[in-house]
Structure formats: structure tokens, C-alpha cells
Design an enzyme around this catalytic site. Structure first.
Site, PDB file in Angstrom:
ATOM      1  N   ARG A   1       2.294 -16.197  -8.029  1.00 10.85           N
ATOM      2  CA  ARG A   1       1.460 -16.917  -7.068  1.00 10.85           C
ATOM      3  C   ARG A   1       0.027 -17.077  -7.558  1.00 10.85           C
ATOM      4  O   ARG A   1      -0.625 -18.113  -7.319  1.00 10.85           O
ATOM      5  CB  ARG A   1       1.490 -16.191  -5.725  1.00 10.85           C
ATOM      6  CG  ARG A   1       2.816 -16.274  -5.008  1.00 10.85           C
ATOM      7  CD  ARG A   1       2.933 -15.277  -3.871  1.00 10.85           C
ATOM      8  NE  ARG A   1       3.187 -13.907  -4.351  1.00 10.85           N
ATOM      9  CZ  ARG A   1       3.511 -12.897  -3.561  1.00 10.85           C
ATOM     10  NH1 ARG A   1       3.614 -13.100  -2.246  1.00 10.85           N
ATOM     11  NH2 ARG A   1       3.743 -11.708  -4.061  1.00 10.85           N
TER      12      ARG A   1
ATOM     13  N   GLY B   1       0.816  -1.210   0.000  1.00 12.14           N
ATOM     14  CA  GLY B   1       0.000   0.000   0.000  1.00 12.14           C
ATOM     15  C   GLY B   1       0.846   1.254   0.000  1.00 12.14           C
ATOM     16  O   GLY B   1       0.418   2.309  -0.498  1.00 12.14           O
TER      17      GLY B   1
ATOM     18  N   TRP C   1       1.062 -12.754 -11.769  1.00  6.62           N
ATOM     19  CA  TRP C   1       1.625 -13.686 -12.748  1.00  6.62           C
ATOM     20  C   TRP C   1       2.497 -14.772 -12.118  1.00  6.62           C
ATOM     21  O   TRP C   1       3.060 -15.599 -12.830  1.00  6.62           O
ATOM     22  CB  TRP C   1       2.429 -12.948 -13.809  1.00  6.62           C
ATOM     23  CG  TRP C   1       3.449 -11.956 -13.293  1.00  6.62           C
ATOM     24  CD1 TRP C   1       4.280 -12.110 -12.229  1.00  6.62           C
ATOM     25  CD2 TRP C   1       3.730 -10.677 -13.836  1.00  6.62           C
ATOM     26  NE1 TRP C   1       5.071 -11.014 -12.074  1.00  6.62           N
ATOM     27  CE2 TRP C   1       4.763 -10.101 -13.050  1.00  6.62           C
ATOM     28  CE3 TRP C   1       3.236  -9.937 -14.900  1.00  6.62           C
ATOM     29  CZ2 TRP C   1       5.285  -8.837 -13.296  1.00  6.62           C
ATOM     30  CZ3 TRP C   1       3.766  -8.692 -15.153  1.00  6.62           C
ATOM     31  CH2 TRP C   1       4.777  -8.141 -14.354  1.00  6.62           C
TER      32      TRP C   1
ATOM     33  N   ARG D   1      12.130 -15.532 -14.968  1.00  9.34           N
ATOM     34  CA  ARG D   1      12.173 -16.562 -13.925  1.00  9.34           C
ATOM     35  C   ARG D   1      13.163 -17.672 -14.253  1.00  9.34           C
ATOM     36  O   ARG D   1      13.705 -18.312 -13.354  1.00  9.34           O
ATOM     37  CB  ARG D   1      10.773 -17.162 -13.733  1.00  9.34           C
ATOM     38  CG  ARG D   1       9.717 -16.145 -13.301  1.00  9.34           C
ATOM     39  CD  ARG D   1      10.050 -15.542 -11.943  1.00  9.34           C
ATOM     40  NE  ARG D   1       9.048 -14.556 -11.553  1.00  9.34           N
ATOM     41  CZ  ARG D   1       9.192 -13.241 -11.658  1.00  9.34           C
ATOM     42  NH1 ARG D   1      10.331 -12.748 -12.126  1.00  9.34           N
ATOM     43  NH2 ARG D   1       8.228 -12.418 -11.279  1.00  9.34           N
TER      44      ARG D   1
ATOM     45  N   ILE E   1       8.779 -14.405  -4.772  1.00  6.59           N
ATOM     46  CA  ILE E   1       9.716 -15.181  -5.597  1.00  6.59           C
ATOM     47  C   ILE E   1      11.089 -15.291  -4.950  1.00  6.59           C
ATOM     48  O   ILE E   1      11.795 -16.292  -5.139  1.00  6.59           O
ATOM     49  CB  ILE E   1       9.842 -14.546  -6.991  1.00  6.59           C
ATOM     50  CG1 ILE E   1      10.364 -13.117  -6.897  1.00  6.59           C
ATOM     51  CG2 ILE E   1       8.500 -14.566  -7.723  1.00  6.59           C
ATOM     52  CD1 ILE E   1      10.682 -12.493  -8.243  1.00  6.59           C
TER      53      ILE E   1
ATOM     54  N   CYS F   1      -2.313 -11.534  -6.601  1.00  8.95           N
ATOM     55  CA  CYS F   1      -1.205 -11.252  -5.692  1.00  8.95           C
ATOM     56  C   CYS F   1      -0.755  -9.833  -5.992  1.00  8.95           C
ATOM     57  O   CYS F   1      -1.607  -8.942  -6.108  1.00  8.95           O
ATOM     58  CB  CYS F   1      -0.090 -12.278  -5.853  1.00  8.95           C
ATOM     59  SG  CYS F   1       0.507 -12.489  -7.537  1.00  8.95           S
TER      60      CYS F   1
END
Length: 863
Positions: A425, A309, A423, A465, A334, A419
Site C-alpha cells: 500500500r 500493536g 512495500w 505477489r 493484500i 503501512c
């Protein structure tokens, strides 16, 4: 090998001769299409297996051939894109106890190269000193394993089969999702009954609304494209709420998005976003009459959501969304997953049954072990797996996905999952929940559709990733902080050494280090699917070996499906047209082995598991997945080259034996079918032979009967001819004598009286003879006189058939036999006129009058 000496002293360094020369001709059987040799090292030792061989660096992989370059060793063969880290090591031997104090230390005796793979592999190669082979191999790996441009990958060099456009497959899956069909149905798009509350929107056709979303979206029919653009502005990176799956019975919806941009004060709202979420949760046209409940499943821990936030993000407020409840699932980011996998690798290498350097670290003298592990006791080894946190993270994902599936199936409520960016979790939760809800996703075709929809189309960052280049070709140089994280993410336990020996790092290549965005998110999801396969071994059409094969294809970058970060980048780079398709490759593998291929689950029961899976929470606690994590750590029989086939070890060995038995049974079944087919052919042939034999027997009987009739007729004709005073001679002669003159024919007739058959050999060597019949009608006596008035031949031929009771039935001087000759048949009509017909010939009863047989008959009317 003596444990008191270094492993270097016991190796056969000469099993592969060091030399020069081209190897391209002799290695054609080991190289893939378009694979080219870049560097080579001869007489290199794979320390893990104490095996010498030939080490090759190609444009695709690191290739190790043992046994005189005749056998590929799987452990020492690794794709370049799968390599995570390469480190130079130098081995030094400690001075023996007999050396004098203060003696100079021994110089380095061996040069080593330590390679850590993303597939949990840790291998070490030993090189001969003063050959510069290690430097050549290291430089080639540094240049090729982490290319800066996308088109330098091996995937663009091959001519592998391409599948059709992934966007067409995505459209087909959309049509299946929003059709009014039952769960698990796979129907072609032309036969689907589309629900009226949904529509396919091409508002993102140019990827202007959301660059990481697909060009085609499923949106509520009541929501316009203008409102779609407004809703996208309220979500992080434009990833607005979209439909992922709908329950065909109760109409509940599974949707995904990114976090809302509620601002630092957490009071920002969007009417378009609230309307879109409300449309996702609206009741279907039939069924529910009241508005269904909405669950917003925030995959992050609550504290992380609140922290976001401060950067303008955050989570929804239940006050702004009607009948909404926000739930935090507590899945870490991640970076936590990357560190967890690093600790898991350390555990596998140090505390496993056999570490990657070939021996169990717990059995080494003094309890000393390689690499960053602190455990030197058995109790420490038992807690090391739990300390890695990998199983805990997998359990959190499984629990969250099962909770989402239960809300949709049991309550009929809709669930929106997100999340931070939606893209990582989010994709894990959505795809695991979809597998639990829809049995179609547990098949080969459905699993492919699920991966292409939720992972590829909706923008999981595979390039970042996995640490591969994307379409932009920009290589992100890792920061100092990420380098520190990277150094801690790999095991430094490289090699096996004797007590007293030491290994020091000679440096590693920082330019090829992975960025801080590297994380095993997709591997973790595959692990979760494997856990479900363990819990429900008969609910999936595919096996654990299929999951391992797919994961290896993703890590190797041999195919283009998982390149780049989004559908937009793959379309711009022309991936579908320029690279091979992994799904086509896997399908070819299955077709090559039939239904008994190792990718098929032998226990699959689609009838029993044709509905939703809702496992209890206690059953979802995972265990270490041996098919992937232990396949390189545990040694296997020498026949397999020091490692089991891909995807098989421990529990996988049982599956391997089951597949072997199934293949053996299939072979026996095929042999049985062939034998039965051969037997049927033999029975048919036997029946035909019996029918032919029966026909021949009938022909033989007919021929025998005809021959009997012919003999009787011949005998009768002969008897008649002889009775008429003729003579018949039947003999056989050669066909060569058929064309003769009249004198020769006369001579032949005379010769035929001897009844000697003449034979002739035809062209094929068989004998032929023909019958010659001669008929001679002439006088029975020599002398002058009228032949018609000669004496009765009864005296000359006692066998006359016209005599009865030694008396002639004809007048003594007028026998019908008289006057016959070969020149013609002459009948004594005068004798016929004198012939009297006895009354008994007219059936007149004269019992008291007996006429002599040869007395002259009385004329009619004369008594």
C-alpha cells in the site's frame, strides 16, 4: 448452431487433422527465440470461438493456431506464468426427451481443459476422446507453469537486449530528485546542482541494514551512518524512513517507511528514528524560516493498525514527533485485494456483454449462469460490480494519493507514508502521488524511473505477489486455508453449454496453486494510473495500450526486471546480466512504429500539463478499465482472431481508430514529402536542361555566325584565287583514300572535278566524309609562246574583276594576270614600271579633265 443441441455437435473437428510428425520446421514463424515445443494437441477446439486448431505447449506459453495451423489466435495463446489455474472438465449430454425413463446416462463425449489467467482471461479447450492429448497437455502445463527454481523460467533462455545496471539508473534518478531544478526536469547527473541538505549513503551497500532496500539511499546530510543503523532497528524489517521525492520549490518531502515497533504497550520510542523524521521535515536552507508540518499517512485502517500493536507494531504518536499529525487512509490488505479481483472476474464472466465462454449469460434460457455468481436478474447484475469492491479499493488509493499531493503542493508540508511493511500500500500511494506532483513521471523515461525506484528498488515482493519463484528457489506449499481462498479466487464458469447439459470438474493440480501471498497489488496501481489517464487524457506521454503491454510483460515473466522480491535477490541471481530488459523491449516497439505507435498518447500536451495535478475528489471515482478487463470478454470482428489487439476494446477502439488515422495521415504526409522532394528534383533537372538548352542555342548561333564568316571568307579566297588565274575544286572523299600514291593523288584530283563525295562507315556505323581541295594554277590557253606575253585574258574571261567599263586598267600587253602558273607566281615588273599613277589617286581635284579608264597613265610630273 441449434440452441437445443450441445455446442459439441456443431464444431468442425476435422479442420485440423490429427496426426504425427515434427512441427518445428513449419512453426518457425510463430515461435519466439529459444522457444521450444514441449507438448502438442491436434484437432483441439477453442470453445470460446468454436474454432478448431493446433494447441502447443512450449517452454514459455500455451500456443493455439487456427485455420490449419496458419494463424495465431490471441485468445488461446497465453504465457505459462500468466496462467492462474488449470482445471479438467468432463462434458456429459443429458438424455433426449424420447429416451425411456430409467435409461442409462450417456457416456462422456468430450474432454475439456479450463484455463484461468491472471489477465482476466477464461478459456476452454475441447479434446477428442481416447486420444490422451488432454492428459499430455495438462501434465506439461502442471510441470511448467509453476517452476520450483528461478532459472527454469523462460527469461533465462533468451538472448534479448539488456539495459544497463538498474542501480546506475537509480543513482541518476536520485541525483535528479535532490537537485535544485524545476519540476519535470530531466538533466544528466553531471549538470545538477545538488542540495546541501542531502547526501547519498552507501550504508546499505551489503544489504545488512535492510535486505529489501536498495544499496544506495538518500539520507539527510546531518544524519550519520551509525544513526541510520539505529533508526532501522526501530522500524519493521529495517525499513527506516527514506526520501522518495522533494518539491523543488518549497522543499517539502515525500518519504516512506514501514510501521514503527512501538511494542505491545505502545510506549516504545527511538531517538534516532525521531531525529531522522525531524531531519526529513527540516526547512530547506532558503525559503521557509519555521519548521514545516509533518503528516504521517498510515495507509491502513485504524483498527488494523491497532491490531498490529499486539504483535509489536502499530503507528506513531503525535506526541513523540514535533508538529506531527497522524492520518489513517483506510486501504485494505493484500488478501482483500485478491478476493476483490476474484469477484470482479466473476462479474466479468457472468454479467458482461459476452462472457468468456462466448455468449451472454443473462441471455441464456432460464437465467441460469455459470460459476459462483448468485445474480439471475438484471438488478443483481447491476450490483455485482459494486459488490466486488475493486473500484472502491482503487478509489481509496486515488483519494489517499491526491490528499498527499495536496499537502505537499498547497501547504508545503512533508508527508511520511507507511503501512505494515511498507512495500504494498505504501508503494501504491507514493507512486501515484509522485505522478500527480511531478510531470516527469508522466513521460516514458520518467515512468520507467518511477517504477524502478519505488517498486523495484524499494522491495515490492513481485515474486510472492505474482506467484513466481525467487532466488532462494524455495516453493511455499500453500496451507489448507490458502487453498480455500485460492479456490474462491477464480471463476468456475468455464464453458458454454446448452440447457440440460452438465459439466463436472475432473480435478485440478494443487501443487501448482498460488500461495496465500499472491495479490494483484501492481495491477491495482496500473489501474489507478489508467484512471488518471482517463481524467487527464492530455497529461501523459504514454497511452493505455502502453500500460496494458507493460502489465502483460510483468505477468508473463518474459523479462527479468520484475523477477525476485528485492534488489538484493536480483543482484545475487544476476538478473540484469542473464535476462532481457523489458524497457529496452518496449522502446524497440515504439521505435518500430515511430511517433504514431499505439504506445504514444496522441493527445499529449506537455506545455499545458507541465505542473502539478490536483484533481477534485469527485473526479477521482474510477470506472471499469475496459482496455485490460474487457479485452478478452467482449468478442470482436473475425479478422482479429476473436479478440482485439492487446489493450484495445470499447473505448480503446476509438484510440485504435485514432492511431489508424494518425498512421494514415503520417503515411500521406510522408508521401507528400516524397512527392515534393521528387518535384524539387524534377524542377532542378528542368532548370539544368534549360541552362543546357540555352548554352546549345548560344553555341548554335555562334556556329551559324562562324559558318557565315567561313562562307564569306571562302568565297573571297576563291574569288582572289580565280582572279589570280587559278582553279579551285572542293570535293569530299573517304578517309580510306587518304594514304595514296602520287599517281593516285593525281587521278583523285582529276576525279574531284566531278564533285562526287565518297562516304565511309566508321566502327559505330555512322557515315564519314572528308573534303578534298585541289588548286590548279596554269595557262588559260593551249599553244606555244611566252606565257608572260600572252594576250589579255579579258577576251577569254569576261568576268575579269580588273576591268571597268569594258576597259582594262592595265596596259594591253602587260596584265598582272599574265604570267601566273602553278609552278610559281611570275610578275611582269616591266609592266609595273610602265604603270602611271593617275593624279586622282593622290586626291588631286581635276573636275574638268577626265582620263579614259584604260588610257596609259602619265608619268609623274608630265602634263
Amino acid at each position: 448452431m441449434d440452441t437445443g443441441e450441445s455446442w459439441l455437435d456443431g464444431l468442425d473437428w476435422t479442420s485440423v487433422e490429427a496426426g504425427t510428425g515434427s512441427l518445428s520446421n513449419s512453426l518457425d514463424g510463430f515461435l519466439l527465440p529459444a522457444e521450444e515445443i514441449v507438448a502438442e494437441g491436434r484437432a483441439v477446439v477453442l470453445v470460446n470461438l468454436d474454432a478448431a486448431g493446433l494447441l502447443l505447449v512450449t517452454n514459455f506459453r500455451l500456443l493455439f493456431l487456427g485455420e490449419g495451423a496458419k494463424q495465431l489466435v490471441p485468445l488461446g495463446t497465453i504465457p505459462l506464468a500468466t496462467i492462474e489455474k488449470v482445471t479438467k472438465l468432463v462434458s456429459r449430454r443429458s438424455p433426449p426427451a424420447s429416451r425411456l425413463p430409467g435409461a442409462a446416462p450417456l457416456r462422456p463425449v468430450r474432454r475439456l481443459l479450463h484455463i484461468v489467467g491472471k489477465d482476466m482471461r477464461s478459456i476452454v479447450f475441447g479434446f477428442r476422446p481416447r486420444t490422451k492429448q488432454r492428459r499430455i497437455v495438462h501434465e506439461a502445463l502442471t510441470r511448467l507453469m509453476r517452476p520450483l527454481r528461478l532459472y527454469e523460467l523462460y527469461a533465462f533462455s533468451t538472448n534479448l537486449p539488456n539495459g544497463r545496471d538498474p542501480r546506475m539508473r537509480l543513482r541518476a534518478e536520485y541525483m535528479r530528485m535532490i537537485s535544485a531544478t524545476t519540476i519535470g526536469t530531466d538533466t544528466s547527473a553531471g549538470d545538477l546542482n545538488i542540495r546541501s541538505e542531502w547526501r547519498l549513503s552507501d550504508v546499505n551497500a551489503n544489504y545488512n541494514v535492510c535486505p529489501t532496500y536498495p544499496s544506495l539511499l538518500v539520507m539527510p546530510a546531518s544524519f550519520s551512518d551509525e544513526e541510520v543503523q539505529q533508526a532501522a532497528a526501530f522500524r519493521a524489517r529495517g525499513r527506516l524512513p527514506v526520501l522518495c521525492w522533494q518539491h523543488p520549490g518549497n522543499g517539502a518531502v515525500l518519504a516512506r517507511s514501514s510501521q514503527p515497533l512501538i511494542g505491545i504497550m505502545m510506549n516504545s520510542r527511538s531517538n534516532a528514528d525521531e531525529k531522522l523524521v525531524a531531519a526529513l521535515c527540516a526547512p530547506p536552507c532558503t525559503g521557509f524560516s519555521q519548521r514545516r508540518k509533518l503528516y504521517i499517512a498510515d495507509a491502513r485502517p485504524r483498527k488494523n493498525a491497532l491490531a498490529n500493536g499486539a504483535m509489536g507494531g502499530g503507528s506513531e504518536s503525535s506526541a513523540n514527533y514535533l508538529q506531527c499529525e497522524v492520518v489513517f487512509l483506510g486501504i485494505d490488505n493484500i488478501h482483500a485485494m485478491r478476493d476483490s479481483l476474484a469477484r470482479l472476474r466473476d462479474f466479468l464472466d457472468i454479467h458482461g456483454a459476452a462472457s468468456s465462454d462466448g455468449s451472454s449469460s443473462l441471455l441464456r434460457s432460464g437465467g441460469w449462469a455459470w460459476g459462483g455468481g448468485n445474480a439471475t436478474t438484471m438488478s443483481g447484475a447491476l450490483s455485482a460490480l459494486g459488490d466486488s469492491g475493486w473500484l472502491v479499493h482503487c478509489h481509496t488509493v486515488l483519494i489517499g494519493a491526491a490528499w498527499i499531493a495536496a499537502r505537499i503542493a498547497l501547504e508545503g508540508a512533508s508527508v511520511l507514508v507507511h503501512c505494515s511493511d511498507g512495500w504494498d500500500r505504501t508503494t501504491q500511494l507514493i507512486s501515484v502521488a509522485s505522478i500527480l506532483l511531478d510531470p516527469y513521471y508522466r513521460t516514458f523515461q520518467g515512468f520507467q524511473a518511477l517504477v524502478e525506484k519505488d517498486w523495484l528498488a524499494y522491495g515490492h515482493l513481485f515474486a510472492e505477489r505474482l506467484g513466481t519463484p525467487t532466488y532462494t528457489g524455495i516453493h511455499i506449499v500453500p496451507s489448507s486455508e490458502s487453498l480455500v481462498l485460492q479456490m474462491g479466487s477464480v471463476s468456475t464458469s468455464p464453458v458454454r453449454g446448452a440447457p440440460g447439459s452438465a459439466f463436472t470438474s475432473a480435478g485440478s493440480h494443487s501443487p501448482a496453486a498460488l500461495s496465500s501471498n499472491y495479490s494483484p497489488i501492481f495491477l491495482q496501481w496500473i489501474d489507478c494510473v489508467a484512471q488518471l489517464l482517463r481524467i487527464y487524457p492530455s497529461a501523459f506521454e504514454f497511452s493505455a495500450a502502453y500500460l496494458v503491454e507493460l502489465m502483460d510483460c510483468v505477468l508473463s515473466c518474459r523479462f527479468g526486471n520484475f523477477l525476485c522480491n528485492s534488489e538484493k535477490e536480483r543482484v545475487q541471481a544476476g538478473i540484469a546480466e542473464s535476462t532481457g530488459c523489458v524497457w529496452a523491449h518496449l522502446e524497440q516497439l515504439r521505435e518500430s512504429g515511430g511517433k504514431k505507435h499505439e504506445h504514444y498518447n496522441l493527445y499529449y500536451n506537455n506545455v499545458k500539463y507541465s505542473g502539478i495535478l490536483l484533481p477534485p475528489a469527485a473526479a477521482l471515482f474510477p470506472s471499469l478499465w475496459p482496455h485490460f478487463f474487457l479485452r478478452w470478454s467482449c468478442p470482436s470482428p473475425v479478422s482479429t482472431g476473436g479478440c482485439l489487439p492487446v489493450g484495445w476494446t470499447h473505448g480503446g477502439e476509438l484510440e485504435l481508430e485514432a492511431h489508424a488515422l494518425a498512421q494514415s495521415f503520417s503515411s500521406l504526409q510522408n508521401a507528400k514529402e516524397k512527392a515534393e522532394s521528387k518535384l524539387q528534383e524534377l524542377m532542378t533537372e528542368r532548370q539544368l536542361l534549360l541552362e543546357q538548352l540555352q548554352e546549345e542555342q548560344e553555341g548554335r548561333l555562334s556556329a551559324t555566325s562562324a559558318a557565315g564568316r567561313a562562307r564569306r571568307e571562302t568565297a573571297a579566297l576563291k574569288q582572289v584565287i580565280e582572279a589570280m588565274g587559278g582553279k579551285i575544286h572542293i570535293s569530299s572523299f573517304s578517309s580510306q583514300l587518304l594514304h595514296t600514291s602520287d599517281e593516285e593523288t593525281k587521278d583523285l584530283e582529276d576525279a574531284n572535278t566531278e564533285h562526287r563525295p565518297d562516304y565511309h562507315l566508321n566502327d559505330n556505323g555512322s557515315e564519314q566524309h572528308q573534303l578534298a581541295v585541289s588548286l590548279c594554277m596554269g595557262p588559260d590557253f593551249d599553244g606555244p609562246g611566252d606565257v608572260s606575253r600572252r594576250p589579255c585574258g579579258a577576251e577569254l574571261n569576261s568576268s575579269c574583276s580588273l576591268r571597268a567599263n569594258e576597259s582594262c586598267c592595265w596596259p594591253q600587253s602587260s596584265c598582272i594576270r599574265m604570267g601566273s602558273a602553278f609552278i610559281g607566281l611570275r610578275t611582269d615588273f616591266d609592266a609595273l614600271e610602265q604603270l602611271s599613277i593617275l593624279d586622282r589617286y593622290f586626291d588631286i581635284e581635276q573636275p574638268d579633265v577626265v582620263q579614259p579608264p584604260c588610257s596609259p597613265p602619265h608619268p609623274p610630273g608630265v602634263t
